[in-house]
Design a protein around this motif. Structure first.
Motif, short mmCIF file in Angstrom:
data_model
loop_
_atom_site.label_atom_id
_atom_site.label_comp_id
_atom_site.label_asym_id
_atom_site.label_seq_id
_atom_site.Cartn_x
_atom_site.Cartn_y
_atom_site.Cartn_z
N GLU A 44 0.82 -1.21 0.00
CA GLU A 44 0.00 0.00 0.00
C GLU A 44 0.85 1.26 0.00
O GLU A 44 0.36 2.35 -0.31
CB GLU A 44 -0.92 -0.01 1.21
CG GLU A 44 -1.95 -1.13 1.14
CD GLU A 44 -2.59 -1.39 2.49
OE1 GLU A 44 -3.34 -0.51 2.94
OE2 GLU A 44 -2.33 -2.46 3.06
N LEU A 45 2.15 1.11 0.34
CA LEU A 45 3.07 2.23 0.39
C LEU A 45 4.49 1.70 0.28
O LEU A 45 4.77 0.59 0.73
CB LEU A 45 2.89 3.00 1.71
CG LEU A 45 3.71 4.26 1.88
CD1 LEU A 45 2.82 5.39 2.42
CD2 LEU A 45 4.87 4.04 2.83
N VAL A 46 5.38 2.50 -0.32
CA VAL A 46 6.79 2.12 -0.46
C VAL A 46 7.66 3.17 0.22
O VAL A 46 7.49 4.36 -0.01
CB VAL A 46 7.20 1.99 -1.95
CG1 VAL A 46 8.69 1.68 -2.07
CG2 VAL A 46 6.37 0.92 -2.65
N LEU A 47 8.58 2.70 1.06
CA LEU A 47 9.63 3.54 1.62
C LEU A 47 10.88 3.23 0.81
O LEU A 47 11.37 2.10 0.85
CB LEU A 47 9.86 3.22 3.11
CG LEU A 47 8.67 3.47 4.02
CD1 LEU A 47 8.96 2.96 5.43
CD2 LEU A 47 8.30 4.95 4.05
N MET A 48 11.36 4.21 0.05
CA MET A 48 12.41 3.97 -0.94
C MET A 48 13.69 4.72 -0.58
O MET A 48 13.73 5.95 -0.64
CB MET A 48 11.92 4.43 -2.32
CG MET A 48 12.90 4.22 -3.45
SD MET A 48 12.99 2.51 -4.04
CE MET A 48 11.42 2.36 -4.91
N ASP A 49 14.72 3.96 -0.20
CA ASP A 49 16.05 4.56 -0.07
C ASP A 49 16.45 4.99 -1.48
O ASP A 49 16.17 4.30 -2.45
CB ASP A 49 17.03 3.53 0.49
CG ASP A 49 18.44 4.07 0.71
OD1 ASP A 49 18.61 5.31 0.76
OD2 ASP A 49 19.36 3.25 0.80
N MET A 50 17.09 6.14 -1.60
CA MET A 50 17.44 6.64 -2.93
C MET A 50 18.80 6.16 -3.40
O MET A 50 19.03 6.03 -4.60
CB MET A 50 17.34 8.17 -2.97
CG MET A 50 15.95 8.69 -2.58
SD MET A 50 14.56 7.85 -3.37
CE MET A 50 14.54 8.60 -4.98
N SER A 51 19.71 5.87 -2.49
CA SER A 51 21.05 5.40 -2.85
C SER A 51 21.11 3.88 -2.71
O SER A 51 21.47 3.37 -1.66
CB SER A 51 22.10 6.06 -1.95
OG SER A 51 22.06 7.45 -2.10
N LEU A 52 20.74 3.19 -3.79
CA LEU A 52 20.64 1.73 -3.77
C LEU A 52 21.55 1.12 -4.82
O LEU A 52 21.78 1.73 -5.87
CB LEU A 52 19.20 1.29 -4.08
CG LEU A 52 18.13 1.66 -3.06
CD1 LEU A 52 16.75 1.46 -3.66
CD2 LEU A 52 18.29 0.81 -1.81
N PRO A 53 22.00 -0.11 -4.58
CA PRO A 53 22.75 -0.82 -5.62
C PRO A 53 21.79 -1.36 -6.69
O PRO A 53 20.58 -1.35 -6.50
CB PRO A 53 23.42 -1.96 -4.85
CG PRO A 53 22.52 -2.20 -3.68
CD PRO A 53 21.91 -0.86 -3.33
N VAL A 54 22.33 -1.84 -7.76
CA VAL A 54 21.64 -2.47 -8.89
C VAL A 54 20.79 -1.44 -9.65
O VAL A 54 21.05 -1.15 -10.80
CB VAL A 54 20.79 -3.70 -8.48
CG1 VAL A 54 20.14 -4.34 -9.70
CG2 VAL A 54 21.62 -4.70 -7.71
N PRO B 208 1.79 5.13 -3.17
CA PRO B 208 2.61 6.24 -2.69
C PRO B 208 4.03 5.78 -2.34
O PRO B 208 4.23 4.68 -1.83
CB PRO B 208 1.90 6.74 -1.44
CG PRO B 208 0.74 5.87 -1.21
CD PRO B 208 0.68 4.83 -2.28
N VAL B 209 5.00 6.66 -2.64
CA VAL B 209 6.41 6.39 -2.37
C VAL B 209 6.97 7.53 -1.53
O VAL B 209 6.81 8.70 -1.88
CB VAL B 209 7.23 6.29 -3.68
CG1 VAL B 209 8.71 6.08 -3.38
CG2 VAL B 209 6.70 5.17 -4.57
N ILE B 210 7.60 7.16 -0.42
CA ILE B 210 8.32 8.14 0.40
C ILE B 210 9.81 7.88 0.21
O ILE B 210 10.30 6.78 0.47
CB ILE B 210 7.96 8.03 1.90
CG1 ILE B 210 6.47 8.31 2.11
CG2 ILE B 210 8.82 9.00 2.72
CD1 ILE B 210 6.00 8.12 3.55
#
Length: 127
Positions: A47-57, A77-79
């Motif tokens: 229902e929601l995504v918490l997305m780190d911005m500095s990720l591998p791949v 929604p993405v935070i």
């Protein structure tokens, strides 16, 4: 409570935030990179995504752009979660399609408020 996907490559951060959100009743799914995050969005429909911005791949900016470009997932929604705290970083995250932005280290009460606000916006209205 909600099903939340946490996309975070740092195992310690992932475990800590998963436990803290689970204690508040959320079901927390995890992914360690952007590609895995997109696969989990497709298979598990959080229902929601918490997305780190500095990720591998696949970094969080590109993962968010792809998530928001797909009509079947665009409404999720993405935070953005990032240690980058400049106004330009916030604008870049929002420009990639993130619905909100939060800085690390995470202040849980502030993050929970943002999660609640976005979930309330996307909740289906009762007829």
């Amino acid at each position: 409570m909600a099903r939340i996907l946490l996309v975070e490559d740092n195992e310690m951060n992932r475990d800590m935030l998963t436990r803290r959100l689970a204690r508040r009743g959320h079901e927390v799914l995890t992914a360690a990179d952007g590609a895995e995050g997109l696969a989990k969005v497709a298979s598990d429909r959080p229902e929601l995504v918490l997305m780190d911005m500095s990720l591998p791949v696949l970094d969080g900016w590109e993962a968010t752009r792809r998530l928001k470009a797909d009509p079947t997932t665009a409404g999720i929604p993405v935070i953005a979660l990032t240690a980058h705290a400049m106004d330009s970083d916030r604008e870049e995250a929002l420009g990639a399609g993130c619905d909100d932005y939060d800085t690390k280290p995470i202040e849980l009460p502030r993050l929970l408020e943002k999660i609640s606000r976005l979930l309330d916006k996307t909740a289906p209205s009762e007829a």
